[in-house]
Design an enzyme around this catalytic site. Structure first.
Site, mmCIF file in Angstrom:
data_model
loop_
_atom_site.group_PDB
_atom_site.id
_atom_site.type_symbol
_atom_site.label_atom_id
_atom_site.label_comp_id
_atom_site.label_asym_id
_atom_site.label_seq_id
_atom_site.Cartn_x
_atom_site.Cartn_y
_atom_site.Cartn_z
ATOM 1 N N ASP A 191 2.472 2.013 3.313
ATOM 2 C CA ASP A 191 3.388 0.998 3.863
ATOM 3 C C ASP A 191 4.847 1.359 3.615
ATOM 4 O O ASP A 191 5.728 0.965 4.380
ATOM 5 C CB ASP A 191 3.186 -0.366 3.187
ATOM 6 C CG ASP A 191 1.814 -0.949 3.367
ATOM 7 O OD1 ASP A 191 1.100 -0.512 4.277
ATOM 8 O OD2 ASP A 191 1.467 -1.857 2.579
ATOM 9 N N HIS A 213 0.888 -1.173 0.000
ATOM 10 C CA HIS A 213 0.000 0.000 0.000
ATOM 11 C C HIS A 213 0.924 1.222 0.000
ATOM 12 O O HIS A 213 2.003 1.175 0.608
ATOM 13 C CB HIS A 213 -0.828 0.126 1.275
ATOM 14 C CG HIS A 213 -1.756 -1.007 1.585
ATOM 15 N ND1 HIS A 213 -1.351 -2.123 2.255
ATOM 16 C CD2 HIS A 213 -3.085 -1.164 1.346
ATOM 17 C CE1 HIS A 213 -2.396 -2.940 2.415
ATOM 18 N NE2 HIS A 213 -3.453 -2.387 1.875
HETATM 19 C C1 XUL Z 1 -7.520 -6.702 4.574
HETATM 20 C C2 XUL Z 1 -6.776 -7.076 3.360
HETATM 21 C C3 XUL Z 1 -5.925 -6.003 2.760
HETATM 22 C C4 XUL Z 1 -5.868 -6.031 1.267
HETATM 23 C C5 XUL Z 1 -5.113 -4.883 0.647
HETATM 24 O O1 XUL Z 1 -8.319 -7.710 5.099
HETATM 25 O O2 XUL Z 1 -6.834 -8.195 2.929
HETATM 26 O O3 XUL Z 1 -4.657 -6.129 3.294
HETATM 27 O O4 XUL Z 1 -5.291 -7.209 0.808
HETATM 28 O O5 XUL Z 1 -5.614 -3.662 0.995
#
Ligand code: XUL
Ligand code: CO
Length: 436
Positions: free
Chosen positions: A105, A102
């Site tokens: 992150d 993300h």
């Molecule tokens: C949350 C989840 C996230 C997504 C990316 O449950 O799975 O980490 O994969 O935003």
């Protein structure tokens, strides 16, 4: 910038099922050819930044337990850079090809738009260098539209258009960064795109705003020339009571309504499937049947806990059933297996990150080998084809072509009295078990 964080751990390599080395692969042999494809190309493993390098080991009852060096002070540019270097050292030592992130992150903590853009750009420059230096690749990028308090009521579905605009800024930048880093996919997980109570929610407006947001993302993808796949990651609830991307079938209905079914696929997560009351393989089979199977977030839940525990997959049986569906779907194109999995809060040593991933990777690899053997054996697929074979004969052809009255006349003229046929479930289950 060098790191000694993982110096105690060797590079992980394949040593075969008889090795006693617990930091070696027993099943994942990346160059082994299975059904005509190298294991590395079948599985396309990725490590995620968030669970392994961002999470501090905190939970709702207590603070962080991991004490990673980059978490000791503020998350400034230096700490973020150290985290990125350590993460790439981990990807290299695990010897798998991909990673996922993300925006927040990988960057220093930012206040407001200008800082967000500056810190993220700084991170992306560094990621580009690290990819070149280590040969690791980006499976997918995404924007975090759920952690900052501004997203408490959602991003694209927020009642406040200013939050919609902030989300658009983040997604525009994360999509462009993913393109620049030659990412294979871009993911949207709508953790707060949902509601807590219908009393304060205009459901129609929120769905329309979410549909419009997604259309804008696709328009921008084409405008910049990004050819990767846009993926929605279904999840029924958590953090909100109800999330609009509930499961694969719901996402498909949403895509149809906004005319986006040819533009978007799904990223299926095992623990999200079980939270929705499905099996992992149900979600995979549904996505394949609807033509929207894209990628996988690998993890597992806990049979006694009703939340997203994101544990590393360790059931060979469950993974075999999932891999049968992946192989039936023709395998991945741009997708892969991203470990959206986290070590437990008491697994605070650097080596625990290796035990988690090595076990997960071997579970998936063994599932692939079992599923390939089941498909090569052919008995189950033959039983399944046999079950539907009436549709390939002349009566089935007529039923496929006639209208309702025509079919009814056929039934009457032929004095039909069809007899029930065994589904052979137990026999099939026994065959599957012979391969596990
Ligand atoms: C949350 C989840 C996230 C997504 C990316 O449950 O799975 O980490 O994969 O935003
Ligand atoms: Co996920």
């Amino acid at each position: 910038m060098a790191t000694d964080y993982f110096d105690a751990v060797p590079t992980i390599s394949y040593k075969g099922p008889n090795t006693d080395d617990e930091l070696a692969y027993r099943w994942y042999d990346k160059d082994r050819v299975v059904l005509g494809k190298r294991m590395e190309d079948h599985l396309r493993f990725a490590v995620c930044f968030w669970h392994s390098f961002c999470w501090t080991g905190s939970d709702v009852f207590g603070g962080g337990t991991f004490n990673r060096p980059w978490h000791r002070g503020a998350n400034d540019s230096a700490a973020a850079a150290q985290k990125r270097v350590v993460a790439f050292e981990f990807f290299r030592k695990l010897d798998i090809p991909f990673y996922c992130f993300h925006d927040v992150d990988v960057m220093a903590q930012a206040e407001g738009v200008a800082e967000h853009r500056r810190f993220f750009a700084e991170a992306v420059d560094h990621l580009e260098q690290l990819q070149a230096a280590t040969g690791r690749k980006l499976l997918w990028g995404t924007a975090n539209l759920f952690s900052h308090p501004r997203f408490a009521a959602g991003g694209a579905t927020n009642p406040d258009p200013e939050v919609f605009a902030f989300a658009a800024m983040q997604v525009r930048d994360a999509l462009e960064a993913t393109y620049r880093l030659r990412g294979a996919n871009y993911v949207l997980w709508g953790g707060r795109e949902g509601y807590e109570t219908l009393h304060n929610t205009d459901l129609k407006r929120e769905l329309d705003n979410l549909g419009r947001f997604l259309s804008l993302v696709i328009e921008h993808k084409h405008k910049i020339g990004f050819t990767g796949t846009i993926l929605i990651e279904p999840k029924p609830h958590e953090p909100t009571k109800h999330q609009y991307d509930f499961d694969t079938a719901t996402v498909y209905g949403f895509l149809k309504r906004y005319g986006l079914e040819d533009e978007v696929k799904v990223n299926i997560e095992a623990n999200h499937a079980t939270l929705a009351g499905h099996t992992f393989e149900h979600e995979l089979a549904t996505a394949a049947a609807l033509g929207i199977f894209g990628s996988i977030d690998a993890n597992r839940g806990d049979h006694q806990n009703g939340w997203d525990t994101d544990q590393f997959p360790n059931s060979v049986e469950e993974m075999t059933l999932a891999m049968i569906e992946v192989l039936r779907a023709g395998g991945f194109t741009t997708g892969g297996f991203n470990f959206d999995s986290k070590v437990r809060r008491q697994s605070m040593d650097p080596v625990d990150l290796f035990y988690g991933h090595v076990g997960g990777i071997d579970t998936v690899a063994r599932g692939l080998l079992n599923a390939a053997a089941i498909i090569e054996d052919g008995r189950i697929d033959a039983l399944r084809s046999q079950r539907y074979s009436g549709w390939d004969r002349s009566f089935g052809h007529k039923v496929s072509e006639l209208n309702l009255a025509g079919i009814a006349d056929l039934a009457e003229n032929q004095r039909l009295d069809p007899k029930p046929v065994s589904g052979r479930q137990e026999r099939i289950e026994n065959i599957v078990n012979r391969f596990i």
